[in-house]
Enzyme design. Sequence first.
Site, short mmCIF file in Angstrom:
data_model
loop_
_atom_site.label_atom_id
_atom_site.label_comp_id
_atom_site.label_asym_id
_atom_site.label_seq_id
_atom_site.Cartn_x
_atom_site.Cartn_y
_atom_site.Cartn_z
N GLY A 189 47.93 35.27 88.81
CA GLY A 189 46.73 36.10 88.77
C GLY A 189 46.93 37.36 89.60
N CYS A 190 46.37 38.45 89.13
CA CYS A 190 46.55 39.72 89.82
C CYS A 190 46.02 39.63 91.25
CB CYS A 190 45.82 40.83 89.06
SG CYS A 190 46.47 41.12 87.41
N GLY A 191 46.80 40.07 92.20
CA GLY A 191 46.38 40.04 93.59
C GLY A 191 46.39 38.66 94.21
N GLY A 192 47.02 37.70 93.55
CA GLY A 192 47.07 36.35 94.09
C GLY A 192 45.77 35.60 93.96
N THR A 193 44.89 36.03 93.05
CA THR A 193 43.59 35.38 92.92
C THR A 193 43.67 34.07 92.16
OG1 THR A 193 43.14 36.70 90.95
CG2 THR A 193 42.35 37.56 93.05
#
Length: 263
Positions: free
Chosen positions: A107-111
């Site tokens: 997930g983008c940004g480690g989300t």
Amino acid sequence: MTAKQPTSTALTMGHITTVVTPHERFEEHEQVAIETPYSIALNDETIGSSMVLPIGLEEFGVGFLFGQGYISKPEEVKEVLVCPEGRIAVYADVERTEPKEVIITSGCGGTGKISKEMLEGAFEPLQETTITFPEIRRFIREALHFSNLGNETHCVHGCGLWQDNRLKLFYEDVGRHNAVDKVLGAILLGKATPRSAIYTTGRLTSDMVLKCARMGIPIIMSRTAPSSLGMAIARRSGATLVAYARPDRLNVFNAPERIISEP
């Protein structure tokens, strides 16, 4: 029940942008998707938080907890409350709410996060079904044109579920993981069953495929590409994995027998 058209009044905001070209600049009105922070609690214990498009929040809360490994069956969910201060409170008949070991996903940004135990172990049998090309054509076209949010904002992913020869569920979100979680949460809330096909505009990475397969969904489709781990999980679970899905062409990376070609 058929998927209901969302209203965009609380999902977008207007903004004036300055368009710059090599020869001129001018103002233009744009619609911007609203992204809102929500925390998710299980039996009054905060489990995590996420930035979401503020629609389908009950479904998102339950689907989020499924992805974290806290909820696994519809009968466990007792009540879901969406609080105005930005909290989704899920009450479920589960044994424990202690933090679980998680894996940060793509997930983008480690989300994106999934529980480690969800990645390990044998898969339960999938809820078997097939889909024909006439159904696939309708599924893709209806999903891509279900709402105007994508065209208005160019900022959301969509995820639909096809069952009983119709688009039964459709959800959107600023995150591809969130859109899928909303569909999975809707299944856990009794709005559909896993004996279905799912279509997402997002990539079929490991966590996306894993959550769908753990739910028991046998046909997982995407407008775009799979990853190597996404393919590996499809093989482990036996799921049909379809990428680059178009109304008249599919790239089936695993288990093509569930796709029924026209005679």
